[in-house]
Design an enzyme around this catalytic site. Structure first.
Site, PDB file in Angstrom:
ATOM      1  CD  GLN A  11      -3.184  -0.564   2.162  1.00 26.31           C
ATOM      2  OE1 GLN A  11      -4.179   0.117   1.935  1.00 26.31           O
ATOM      3  NE2 GLN A  11      -2.952  -1.091   3.350  1.00 26.31           N
ATOM      4  CE1 TYR A  61       4.789 -13.420   8.335  1.00 26.64           C
ATOM      5  CE2 TYR A  61       3.454 -12.075   9.809  1.00 26.64           C
ATOM      6  CZ  TYR A  61       3.733 -13.295   9.222  1.00 26.64           C
ATOM      7  OH  TYR A  61       2.956 -14.388   9.522  1.00 26.64           O
ATOM      8  CB  THR A  62       1.783  -5.919   7.659  1.00 26.45           C
ATOM      9  OG1 THR A  62       1.286  -6.445   6.416  1.00 26.45           O
ATOM     10  CG2 THR A  62       2.938  -4.976   7.387  1.00 26.45           C
ATOM     11  CG  ASP A 102      -0.529   1.887  15.521  1.00 24.61           C
ATOM     12  OD1 ASP A 102      -0.168   1.496  14.379  1.00 24.61           O
ATOM     13  OD2 ASP A 102      -1.554   1.478  16.076  1.00 24.61           O
ATOM     14  CE1 TYR A 125       3.930  -5.409  11.621  1.00 23.43           C
ATOM     15  CE2 TYR A 125       2.615  -4.158  13.187  1.00 23.43           C
ATOM     16  CZ  TYR A 125       3.311  -4.229  11.997  1.00 23.43           C
ATOM     17  OH  TYR A 125       3.402  -3.135  11.182  1.00 23.43           O
ATOM     18  CD1 TRP A 150      -4.927   2.155  13.356  1.00 28.45           C
ATOM     19  CD2 TRP A 150      -6.879   3.213  13.292  1.00 28.45           C
ATOM     20  NE1 TRP A 150      -5.523   1.991  14.588  1.00 28.45           N
ATOM     21  CE2 TRP A 150      -6.732   2.629  14.572  1.00 28.45           C
ATOM     22  CE3 TRP A 150      -8.034   3.943  13.018  1.00 28.45           C
ATOM     23  CZ2 TRP A 150      -7.688   2.745  15.570  1.00 28.45           C
ATOM     24  CZ3 TRP A 150      -8.989   4.065  14.007  1.00 28.45           C
ATOM     25  CH2 TRP A 150      -8.825   3.474  15.265  1.00 28.45           C
TER      26      TRP A 150
END
Length: 283
Positions: A11, A61-62, A102, A125, A150
């Site tokens: 993204q 890696y999300t 965050d 994570y 976000w």
């Protein structure tokens, strides 16, 4: 200025590349299929041959919930991969920008976390992102660590797309109300990151759109702006259990942007309206 962007198919990386090209900048983007950042020799050779002036490290890696059980892969990408890039950047003295999260904070309290707040992650994570931050600080002198939260953008899955998809078959949705944070539109963030990388204003930054909301508030604004007749019922985090703990307070203070002369991003409401008007949610 030659800029290497990792995670260029994600993204944020996608919009960093797009913004850089629109400015006529020399942008080189790599995804996981182009460069395995966990392979130290490959990373070292690639970066030595390319010799970029700066690296914007968006790759990560999300999969937050999956990371709790897939710890080895998460660590390899977020920590070992970052270390490999940092070592290569140091050898050629390239500027380095690390995109963090965050999730490095514990989510306690009801105040915005500023850039100097001590991280204390509550998910695996988040731990790996914090370990990446520490590597960047300890091994480089010319670094930016930019925390976002976000995230929503054209090229990938996000909360906005999920809500719009669900609205096709639902007239009422349960959405968490007690997690508060700042949405980040990748188009706005990309502009800022490229402005920043061209300076020597190194250090920690928070780069979210202005203002705070709950996920339920975010959903209501999505439906309002898109003309969807969906009722959003507020629920607690406990009513929507997830594998990984989510921070209830993800408010980030963007004060360092102002201190160092960078323009704050537009409000999250303006950003969301722009995203929807661009039709990016449909792609």
């Amino acid at each position: 200025m030659k800029i290497l962007v990792t995670g260029s198919t994600g993204q944020l990386g996608f919009d960093v590349m797009k913004e850089g090209h629109s400015r006529g900048m020399d942008m080189i983007g790599v995804g996981s299929k182009d460069l395995n950042i966990t392979d130290e020799p490959s990373v070292g050779k690639f970066i030595a041959d390319l010799n970029p002036d700066a690296i914007i490290h968006c790759a990560a890696y999300t999969a937050v919930d999956q990371a709790e059980d897939d710890r080895e892969n998460c660590w390899n990408v977020n920590v070992e991969g970052t270390n490999n890039l940092v070592q290569a950047a140091r050898k050629i003295q390239a500027k380095f920008m690390y995109i963090s999260s965050d999730y490095v904070f514990n989510g306690l309290g009801d105040y915005p976390f500023d850039e100097s707040e001590q991280p204390s992650p509550v998910s695996y994570y988040g731990l790996t992102k914090y370990e990446g931050e520490k590597l960047v600080q300890s091994k480089l002198s010319e670094w930016f660590i930019v925390r976002i939260s976000w995230v929503f953008g054209k090229n990938g899955n996000n909360f906005v797309k999920t809500m719009l998809k669900l609205s096709e078959n639902h007239t009422m949705l349960n959405v968490v109300e007690d997690q508060i944070g700042s949405p980040t539109y990748t188009v706005d963030a990309a502009r800022l990151l490229l402005d920043m990388i061209q300076t020597n204003q190194y250090g920690f930054y928070h780069a979210t759109n202005e203002g705070y909301c709950s996920w339920a508030d975010f959903a209501r604004e999505i439906f309002r702006l898109s003309g969807k007749s969906v009722i959003v019922k507020s629920i607690s985090s406990e009513e929507y259990p997830t594998r990984a703990i989510r921070p209830k307070n993800s408010r980030l203070s963007n004060q360092k942007l102002r201190i160092h002369g960078f323009s704050p991003l537009p409000s999250w409401q303006i950003a969301l309206k722009q995203y929807l008007n661009d039709g990016t949610n449909k792609e």
